[in-house]
Write a protein that holds these residues in place. Sequence first.
Motif, mmCIF file in Angstrom:
data_model
loop_
_atom_site.group_PDB
_atom_site.id
_atom_site.type_symbol
_atom_site.label_atom_id
_atom_site.label_comp_id
_atom_site.label_asym_id
_atom_site.label_seq_id
_atom_site.Cartn_x
_atom_site.Cartn_y
_atom_site.Cartn_z
ATOM 1 N N VAL A 112 -10.034 -1.668 2.758
ATOM 2 C CA VAL A 112 -8.913 -2.411 2.173
ATOM 3 C C VAL A 112 -9.110 -3.913 2.318
ATOM 4 O O VAL A 112 -9.962 -4.367 3.082
ATOM 5 C CB VAL A 112 -7.563 -2.026 2.822
ATOM 6 C CG1 VAL A 112 -7.188 -0.608 2.510
ATOM 7 C CG2 VAL A 112 -7.589 -2.268 4.312
ATOM 8 N N THR A 136 -1.210 5.990 3.401
ATOM 9 C CA THR A 136 -2.372 5.333 4.019
ATOM 10 C C THR A 136 -2.134 5.026 5.485
ATOM 11 O O THR A 136 -3.083 4.783 6.233
ATOM 12 C CB THR A 136 -2.743 4.031 3.285
ATOM 13 O OG1 THR A 136 -1.643 3.135 3.333
ATOM 14 C CG2 THR A 136 -3.142 4.295 1.857
ATOM 15 N N TYR A 176 -4.210 6.822 8.112
ATOM 16 C CA TYR A 176 -5.612 6.486 8.322
ATOM 17 C C TYR A 176 -5.845 5.451 9.430
ATOM 18 O O TYR A 176 -6.967 5.026 9.642
ATOM 19 C CB TYR A 176 -6.241 5.981 7.027
ATOM 20 C CG TYR A 176 -6.305 7.042 5.962
ATOM 21 C CD1 TYR A 176 -7.185 8.115 6.079
ATOM 22 C CD2 TYR A 176 -5.468 6.985 4.848
ATOM 23 C CE1 TYR A 176 -7.235 9.095 5.117
ATOM 24 C CE2 TYR A 176 -5.515 7.964 3.878
ATOM 25 C CZ TYR A 176 -6.397 9.015 4.019
ATOM 26 O OH TYR A 176 -6.449 9.989 3.058
ATOM 27 N N TYR A 177 -4.786 5.040 10.107
ATOM 28 C CA TYR A 177 -4.911 4.047 11.172
ATOM 29 C C TYR A 177 -4.497 4.656 12.493
ATOM 30 O O TYR A 177 -3.547 5.433 12.561
ATOM 31 C CB TYR A 177 -4.053 2.802 10.859
ATOM 32 C CG TYR A 177 -4.511 2.133 9.598
ATOM 33 C CD1 TYR A 177 -5.623 1.300 9.608
ATOM 34 C CD2 TYR A 177 -3.877 2.376 8.387
ATOM 35 C CE1 TYR A 177 -6.078 0.711 8.445
ATOM 36 C CE2 TYR A 177 -4.327 1.784 7.226
ATOM 37 C CZ TYR A 177 -5.422 0.961 7.262
ATOM 38 O OH TYR A 177 -5.880 0.397 6.108
ATOM 39 N N VAL A 213 0.843 -1.196 0.000
ATOM 40 C CA VAL A 213 0.000 0.000 0.000
ATOM 41 C C VAL A 213 0.881 1.251 0.000
ATOM 42 O O VAL A 213 2.050 1.205 0.393
ATOM 43 C CB VAL A 213 -0.973 0.010 1.202
ATOM 44 C CG1 VAL A 213 -1.933 -1.160 1.124
ATOM 45 C CG2 VAL A 213 -0.236 0.001 2.516
ATOM 46 N N ARG A 214 0.323 2.350 -0.422
ATOM 47 C CA ARG A 214 1.065 3.616 -0.434
ATOM 48 C C ARG A 214 1.319 4.071 1.003
ATOM 49 O O ARG A 214 0.491 3.861 1.883
ATOM 50 C CB ARG A 214 0.288 4.687 -1.202
ATOM 51 C CG ARG A 214 -0.061 4.302 -2.632
ATOM 52 C CD ARG A 214 1.123 4.112 -3.510
ATOM 53 N NE ARG A 214 1.866 5.360 -3.586
ATOM 54 C CZ ARG A 214 2.989 5.537 -4.233
ATOM 55 N NH1 ARG A 214 3.533 4.533 -4.867
ATOM 56 N NH2 ARG A 214 3.590 6.685 -4.253
ATOM 57 N N TYR A 257 -12.219 5.464 7.904
ATOM 58 C CA TYR A 257 -11.456 6.219 6.915
ATOM 59 C C TYR A 257 -11.089 5.467 5.644
ATOM 60 O O TYR A 257 -10.844 6.080 4.614
ATOM 61 C CB TYR A 257 -10.145 6.713 7.543
ATOM 62 C CG TYR A 257 -10.358 7.521 8.796
ATOM 63 C CD1 TYR A 257 -10.962 8.774 8.746
ATOM 64 C CD2 TYR A 257 -9.964 7.026 10.028
ATOM 65 C CE1 TYR A 257 -11.164 9.512 9.899
ATOM 66 C CE2 TYR A 257 -10.160 7.756 11.182
ATOM 67 C CZ TYR A 257 -10.764 9.003 11.105
ATOM 68 O OH TYR A 257 -10.961 9.723 12.243
ATOM 69 N N ILE A 258 -11.001 4.147 5.716
ATOM 70 C CA ILE A 258 -10.421 3.421 4.592
ATOM 71 C C ILE A 258 -11.045 2.037 4.450
ATOM 72 O O ILE A 258 -11.524 1.459 5.409
ATOM 73 C CB ILE A 258 -8.886 3.336 4.763
ATOM 74 C CG1 ILE A 258 -8.210 3.042 3.446
ATOM 75 C CG2 ILE A 258 -8.496 2.372 5.836
ATOM 76 C CD1 ILE A 258 -6.743 3.443 3.433
#
Length: 160
Positions: A149, A59, A62-63, A55-56, A146-147
């Motif tokens: 995945v 990201t 966002y955690y 992953v980029r 937020y995300i």
Amino acid sequence: MDKNGRLFGKINIIDLCVILLILALIAAAGFRFLSPSMARDAESRVRYVIVLEGVRDFTLDYYSKGLSVWDARQQQHIGNIHYFWYEPHIDFVEMLDGTVAPSHPPGVIDIFIEVEAFARITPTAILIGGARQLTVGSIIHINTRYIDVEGIIMSFQILD
């Protein structure tokens, strides 16, 4: 039994068989749900690690610890983030001479998310979120506030 097939002149033999079958089913259900083995099916705390590969690096923002994690497919809460960390992502690239060499693409990482959750432990499975089986190596589609995945369950441990 009389000429009408009633036992003691009161009840039909077929009706008696049906009543006995129903009583047997009730007894079996009671035994299944009240047996000592079901006491082990109580909820326990578990921690499991999900890896998000390739992953980029942005990201990671966002955690955060305590963030709720949901199973995106079943729309069920499957725990809260207890801890997370990252490592550089490693790709293996075939070189011109046919050898394979590790490569670290810039800005690409693997994020490891340690999730703590309540699970129901049965003799055959560990279930989180009601019906999601916790299995090492399985793919899990998760989302947070937020995300959204997809990751792989890497490990788990039963805390209590």
